[in-house]
Structure formats: C-alpha cells, structure tokens
Design a protein around this motif. Sequence first.
Motif, PDB file in Angstrom:
ATOM      1  N   ALA A  69       4.933  11.864   0.792  1.00 33.93           N
ATOM      2  CA  ALA A  69       4.638  11.816   2.226  1.00 33.93           C
ATOM      3  C   ALA A  69       4.232  10.400   2.648  1.00 33.93           C
ATOM      4  N   LEU A  70       3.829   9.570   1.701  1.00 33.52           N
ATOM      5  CA  LEU A  70       3.466   8.179   2.019  1.00 33.52           C
ATOM      6  C   LEU A  70       4.593   7.209   1.670  1.00 33.52           C
ATOM      7  N   LEU A 128       0.839  -1.202   0.000  1.00 31.72           N
ATOM      8  CA  LEU A 128       0.000   0.000   0.000  1.00 31.72           C
ATOM      9  C   LEU A 128       0.876   1.255   0.000  1.00 31.72           C
ATOM     10  N   ALA A 129       1.532   1.541   1.119  1.00 35.41           N
ATOM     11  CA  ALA A 129       2.384   2.723   1.189  1.00 35.41           C
ATOM     12  C   ALA A 129       3.275   2.617   2.416  1.00 35.41           C
ATOM     13  N   PRO A 130       4.589   2.729   2.235  1.00 35.53           N
ATOM     14  CA  PRO A 130       5.495   2.568   3.373  1.00 35.53           C
ATOM     15  C   PRO A 130       5.379   3.681   4.409  1.00 35.53           C
ATOM     16  N   GLY A 131       4.947   4.877   3.943  1.00 34.84           N
ATOM     17  CA  GLY A 131       4.893   6.013   4.857  1.00 34.84           C
ATOM     18  C   GLY A 131       3.830   5.894   5.927  1.00 34.84           C
ATOM     19  N   PRO A 174       6.540   9.702   7.526  1.00 37.91           N
ATOM     20  CA  PRO A 174       6.829  11.031   6.962  1.00 37.91           C
ATOM     21  C   PRO A 174       5.577  11.902   6.892  1.00 37.91           C
ATOM     22  N   LEU A 175       4.424  11.281   6.694  1.00 38.81           N
ATOM     23  CA  LEU A 175       3.182  12.047   6.622  1.00 38.81           C
ATOM     24  C   LEU A 175       2.932  12.793   7.932  1.00 38.81           C
ATOM     25  N   ALA A 234      -3.095  20.724   8.302  1.00 37.76           N
ATOM     26  CA  ALA A 234      -1.683  20.435   7.998  1.00 37.76           C
ATOM     27  C   ALA A 234      -1.554  19.071   7.305  1.00 37.76           C
ATOM     28  N   LEU A 235      -2.342  18.102   7.735  1.00 39.50           N
ATOM     29  CA  LEU A 235      -2.315  16.775   7.106  1.00 39.50           C
ATOM     30  C   LEU A 235      -2.711  16.863   5.640  1.00 39.50           C
ATOM     31  N   ARG A 236      -3.752  17.646   5.374  1.00 38.19           N
ATOM     32  CA  ARG A 236      -4.208  17.761   3.980  1.00 38.19           C
ATOM     33  C   ARG A 236      -3.098  18.334   3.108  1.00 38.19           C
ATOM     34  N   THR A 237      -2.437  19.378   3.623  1.00 38.04           N
ATOM     35  CA  THR A 237      -1.343  19.975   2.840  1.00 38.04           C
ATOM     36  C   THR A 237      -0.212  18.966   2.646  1.00 38.04           C
TER      37      THR A 237
END
Lengths: 520, 520
Positions: free
Chosen positions: B173-174, A348-351, B380-381, B163-166
């Motif tokens: 970020a993922l 899916l996604a590592p982040g 990172p997100l 901030a999450l949306r940005t």
Amino acid sequence: MVRSPYCLWTITIGMGIVEGMKLTLDRQRDMQLYRQIAEQIRELIRSGALPAGCRLPTVRQLAGDHGLTRLTVQSAYTELQTQGLIESFVGRGTFVAEHAQTLPAPAIPTLAALRQSPVEPAAWHSQGVLAELVRMTEQPDLLSFAQAIPAPETYPTREFGRALRTALEQPDALSYGPIQGEVELREQVSRVLLERGLAASPESVLITSGAQQGIDLVLRALAVPGGVILTEEPVYPGILELASAHGQQVIGLPMDDGGLALAAVEAACIAYRPRLLYSVPTFQNPTGLSLAPERRAALLALARTYGLLIAEDDVYGLLAYDEAAPLPLKAQDAADRVVYITSFSKVLAPGLRLGALVASPERLPALAAAKQSSDLICSPLLQRALALYLRRGHFAAHLQQVRALYRERRDALLAALDRYLPECAYIHPAGGLCLWVTLPEGLDESDFCREAIERGVGVARGQAFFSQPQRRGYLRLSFGAHTPSQIEHGARLLGDLLRDHQRRQTLVRARAGLTARPLV
Amino acid sequence: MVRSPYCLWTITIGMGIVEGMKLTLDRQRDMQLYRQIAEQIRELIRSGALPAGCRLPTVRQLAGDHGLTRLTVQSAYTELQTQGLIESFVGRGTFVAEHAQTLPAPAIPTLAALRQSPVEPAAWHSQGVLAELVRMTEQPDLLSFAQAIPAPETYPTREFGRALRTALEQPDALSYGPIQGEVELREQVSRVLLERGLAASPESVLITSGAQQGIDLVLRALAVPGGVILTEEPVYPGILELASAHGQQVIGLPMDDGGLALAAVEAACIAYRPRLLYSVPTFQNPTGLSLAPERRAALLALARTYGLLIAEDDVYGLLAYDEAAPLPLKAQDAADRVVYITSFSKVLAPGLRLGALVASPERLPALAAAKQSSDLICSPLLQRALALYLRRGHFAAHLQQVRALYRERRDALLAALDRYLPECAYIHPAGGLCLWVTLPEGLDESDFCREAIERGVGVARGQAFFSQPQRRGYLRLSFGAHTPSQIEHGARLLGDLLRDHQRRQTLVRARAGLTARPLV
C-alpha cells in the motif's frame, strides 16, 4: 589531459577543396557549407587527427583566411559545441573537448534540423517501452530490475500507521488545507533539507505529489510555451513524455564521468536560447553519475550568463553509499537560478505521493498557482502523518538502514555483473538506485529485453531514456528491491541470455558464408 | 411563452437609414455593419419591442431585401445567438429567445473582439479574489460562507481510520500502483456510480486527485492547444484559471432556470468551433441550477452535431435535497461525447484528494498518460482505504446523513435570506452546497464583500465566477459547513451591512443635491 598550445593545421579553400587537413567543401553539394565544415571537423576529432585539448582557429581567422562568412564558421562551431565536441572559453579560444573522443554518438539534433522539423512527441519510442511494462505486470513471478523502486520491506508501515492515527485525531485532517502544504510538514522538510546541506526555510517549500508533480509544476509555471528544455541524456523518461505534453522540445546533452558536459550546456544555450535545464546532478537516473563538485559553480555561472533556470531533481541525493553526496546546486544558488525538486518516494515510500519544491519568493507564487490548478492541494492527512513521522525522529534511523541495505545490493549487482556479464560495460553508481549497462556492440537491445522478460528477468531498455533513437544498446538495472541472492540469480540469467544471443549471431554469420544467396 | 407567428417588422436600408424599426445603419461608422445590426436588434429585444418568441426574417430575406451580403446578416445573427438572445431551429426559423429579456448582460465577447484580442489570463480578477481569500484565512473567528466545503463533523474519521489500518497491513500500500488506480477502488466507484444512475465498468474508471485534477487531465489530454472552451457562466473559478494556464479561451454561456441555454451553445459552436464544453449540469457551482432533463438529450445531440466533447463535472450529483437528481449526461451518452468527472471531496471528505473520471476505451489511454505525466498515481494507501470504507457499506448511511443535514442548512439559509436580505434575489438550490445571491442594483460588490469580512462574515464575491467583469454584484453563499443558528447569525450580519450600505448611498445622494459642486 593538458591542452596542447595550438594545433598546426591550415584550411585553405581554393576550388572548394580544403587542403592540408584533407577537408573537402563543395559549394554545389546539397549540404550547407557550415554543415560540411562541422561534419569534417567532427570526423577529424573522432579519428583522433584533432586530439582533445587542441586549439582551433578563431572564427574570424578561419573565415577571413578562407573567404567564408563568419556566420558560416560560427554556425559550424556552434553545432560542434552543441554536440559537446569542442569547447569555447571566453578570452582563451576554442578547443577540442576533453572527452570528445569518448562521447556517445551525438544525440543532439542540429540547429537546422530542429528548426526545420519539430521532433515528434516521444510516442515513437514509448510504444515499445509501454508494451514491455505491460508484459512485466502480466508476469507475476518476474524478477524485475526494471523500475527504480525502493525495498518494500523498508517501508515504515508501523511508525507511519501510528502517525496516521494521531493525525486523524484532528478531524480537519480530512478537510482542505493550504495550497503550499501543511506548515508542520514544510517545517520538517526544511529540517531534512538541512541534513542534505540545503538551508531552505519552511516558507520557501511547496509540498507536491512527488517529484513528477514537482517537474510538472516547474514546466507549467516557469517554462515558455514551445520552448526548449535541456537535459542530461540518457535521462529520466518522465521528463520526455512531460515535455512533449507541454509542447516543449527536449535537447539531450552528453555526460562524461564528471556528469553533464558543461561545454555542451553552453553551446546549447547559445544555439537554442533555452529557458530551462532539467538536471539530476546527484546519482542521476539512469546513469548513477553525479556532476563533479567543481562543475557545480561553473554550471550556476553558465545559468546566470545565459538566463537559464535549472530544475534540480534531487530525489536520490540522500542515498549516498561511498562518500558524502555532493551538495545540491540549490545550496550555492546565490543568483536564484535553481528550483529544487525532491520527494520521499525513493528514500521512504512512493505510495505516500509526497515530495517538495524549494523556490525563491519570486518564483513560489507561480508554482503554487500551478499546484492549485493541477489538483488544489495534497492530502492534509498524509502530510500531517508524514510530518509526525519525521518529527518523531524515525527518519534518520531509516536512512541509515536503507543506505546500508542498498550499498550491499549495489555491491552484489556489481559483483554479479563482473561474474556473469563481463562483455558489458557499466558505470559504478556511488548512490541512487540505478546501474547503467552498455551492451556489447551489435546486440539488439529490444530482442534482448523481450527475451529477458520471457526468461523471468525484467530490465528497463536503454531506449526509454533517450529522446532520439540510439544505435547502441543499453539497459538500466535497479537494484533496490531485491536481495543479493535474487540479484545474483537475475544476473546469471541475463548472462546466459547474452551468451545465447552471441552464439546465435556467430551461427548466423557462419551460415551466411556457406549458404546465403547474394542480396541482389 | 407561446411563439407568435411572425413579427411585423421591416428593415429597409436606403441612405444608411433603417426605417420602420428605427434602426440606423451607417456605412461611414467605425463599427462594422453586422455589429451595428446586432447592437440595434439587441436593444429592440431588451426594450421589449421585439418580444420573446417573435420570429425574425431569414438571413436570405433580410440580406436580399436590403442589399446586404448574407454573411453580414449571418454574422449579426451569430453574435445574437451566442449571447443567448435569439434561437435558431432548423426548418423553423430564428426566434427571439424565451429568456432574452431576463438574461444577464452578455458576458460573451463578440466573435470579432475574440479574434482581434485574445483575452488576458484570468489574473485581472483573481488578484482581488485572492486578497480576500488571504484576508479570510488571517481572520480565525470568521464565519465563512465563502468556500463550498462539506460539514467537517460528518467526515468519517473513525471508519476511515479503521480502513486505513487494514490497508496498511498490506505493505505494498506504500508502493507504486497502477496509473489507472487500484482495481478495488475502481470497482467501488463503479458501484457508487450505479447508484447515481450511471453504468460504468471499473475498466472505464480512472482515479484522480479530486475533480480539479480530473478537469486538468481532460484539458491536457483532450483539448486543442489554443482552443476555445465553452462553459456555463457564472462558473467554478477553477476552470477559469486552469483554462488560462493551458492557453485556452473560455467562452461563458448564459443560463436560465432550466440551466445552460442550448441556443447559446449552438451559436457558440457555430461561431467558435470549440472542441470542449465544461459543464456542471447538476446543482451547478455557483448557481445551484440544473440542466433540465429534457435539455440533456438535446445537448448530447448538439455535441454530436458539432463534434463537441463535454467534460461533465458531477461533484454535487449525489447531494439532492428535494427530489432525485437528474441522470448524468454520461448515462445517455451513446455517441461517446462525454467524459464524466466526479470526486469524493464534496460528498465524503476533501482531504482524501480522491475522485474519478469515466471515459470510453478510446479516450482513456490519453487521460491515463496525462495522469502519469502529472503525478504518476494517487496514493495506493488512500485508494485502498477508501475502497475498504466503501465496500464495508458505510457510504449509503453517510449520504443519507449529509443529505438531511445539508437540506436543513439550505432551508435555514433560505429562511434567513427571506428575513434579513429581502432586497436580494436568489436562486433556490435543489442540491449541492451553493446559493447564488444577486445584490440590489448599484451596490458595489467588492466594498460589500470586504466589509462583510471586517464584520466577521466571509462570502465569495460573484466576480470570481465570471470570465469577464460584470456590472452587477453577486455573492455565492455556501451553507454546508455551518449550523442553522450560525447561518441565521451570518445572514443577520449581512443584512445589517446591506442596510448600512444603502443608508450611505442615500446619504451621498442627498448630500450631493445640497452641497456638491458641478463636475466641469
């Protein structure tokens, strides 16, 4: 290969000379007798004089007939077994292993060597590997096949963003939550695992910060301090550094086309009495090999016989491209020998940094305690958002999409290797994100990798995946994050580099004959 | 208290009898001589016969005058120092410690006991504590003061959501990110730390999954296997379980109003040669005490002298209610003895699972390697969203708001304790989220805590915060998550329970005199 009924061979020890098979044992030599026996049988196997399937005399026979103690002969056989060269079957005898001739040079330290000198932490090789990783980050235009990462364009940014917004509507998403993980995520993980063929109740699931933490928790909770961990070799480098950090000794075991060589597992169980086998039985990193379905039950039986716990890392299990992936070991784990480790990083996604363990009620409390000690909990916000994403049914379509994408990319890489690097051998991966390449004999892996980076192509050098230095050069190429045309371009650059290397080698050899002075 | 010039005391050992001070040494006894000396001096101190500030004879004097070896006397003094009862000052001599009479019963195992029997993992007490925590989760209407959590209504749901949306607009970020943490978050952490009085460059910051992981990384990277860790005692329970998981021995050291007793630190350095001190020098959990500013330089000097590394946990440092918090130890750490640990869990929201370490360039690589082994990276997100939240300047206003809120709640708890639990002693916390209560002598802590839960009030039992069983009963009350009226209500219920307990005790005593039969 069909086993031949019995090899006609005799070993007689007279004045320290073994006749018939031309083995020479010398009691005056510095090397112990058992190691002399092992060394010479090994050579006979490698040369083909003792073919695969050939039965060896029993320990009792060999010892009794030739005035050796049984312990001496048993020690020689154990060493050969540990190296995967011979196989023992209760009630049937000891045979030259089927793949003995084709196995890589033994990476397994001998029992004696292991006991005498504990191997240094994996630092000896990580310096070079690290330097390369740093070099790769510093080169922004690099076309990198070095890291086993998914395709960033497939990350479910939009759907996950929506899920995050919904999750944030409950303010306690930013609070502490249960150590084991949010119940809604454990329920969804349970459903995903059912798709993978594994029936695991939400109560048996522990949420982790990815598979790396899953492995760490297993080592923290279930490994014995100062113990031995068996693995396939080559192997995911994370386990090498981690084991060394936990004071654990990694014993790498050979694989063949059917995955881990079970004879080597059994021999290592006898020799080292390990508590833990770390294994990626499906689409292994770095080789892409899977443990053959018929070996899976046998491995579980071995685990039961020798009290071995298996940490089954299945992070690639959902990424099958040719046919359905083999069922996880955990799906047949009636005797509770397996802790199952998975993650959403590759699929899916590592982040997200979210993964899961599956363990029995007996093992789960120790694993949860290790989770608490490590970092208390995973972010409830991310957990709930992932649970929502999964519950809303996006994941099935996502999996279909990435499987098709990675199949195409794998095929592009295979075709490009055929075209541009025909001198290399490689393994066709039926799933996962990695392709394992064997460089031509004599080519210096570290020069090759360094120069590849200089020419704009990042590759993972094979050495990173071994616990011991290797004479042969290998590469791991990860194909998930690049388009077919990027893959073609990268392979062409690698092919050019390879031929430049070979040209230089020829040049050096030619010049050496004409101008070099003797090394006196 | 002013030190008196010299105590008039003499010890003479004749036929194993110490005269003058009524000490009795018996060479036939099972107890070693040094422990007999220590035991009897301890009793003289506790009884007040040797008052605080009184100077003891030198080791040489005591040994020479009375036919003992110096080692015997030194061992007795070391034990007393480790227990915080006497203090040694180079060039001045050895004195009865200022707070010796008021210190809790020594929780420090003797040198001899430690060497003979390594203490069992902290499991012995965690069972009861765990059972209580489970009971509390199962009671949904519970008014719980048990966990040191912030006020959920202050979580910055809206701003953080934005901030999450940005952050999600950048798809990487993922993806995976740097092991050390996203550079934009390290920059923002560096700015926050400057507000705390600590100049730390973004390069010296390592992002962690909260302070718990920070502590874990320090133990993984910088503690010696099988070593000794010093801490204040009572102490955050996380370090007790964690140290035991790492095979480390925790030695709890006494505190007084000025925080950790430095004489005890020095004595323990001499006795145990520890590598690490885990300390919460500002608004300590559970006591709320802070290390007095004038002791901070002295502690750093001790660390330098004895090669001690200090893991400074400063998770409450930004939550000061009365006056500015003392500067962190790390702010004066010229000799690189401190790794600084902090987190956004208490000051912003625990569900972010984000914190940070600050360490010198020499120590950072080992800590980053431990982070990689543990779980590779933090999301990172979440890191980028937090960086955005901080960069947009929301944090200063948030801190002002929560400080005012928690000050009000602390004051409400202090007032309620005065009103409803005047029988208890407690420490006024100048910051943080915890208030430490000493129950009246003879009251059974575990009965009290269990019954409190039955009446709908959750409290953390004191035993959870000690490495060794205590005779005295304590509670930790956390005041961050409840309104003043809830606090008042909870304290009233606790007061009612306390008086019921005392009534029952009186009843038992009264009945005992009338009806009980002798225990023969």
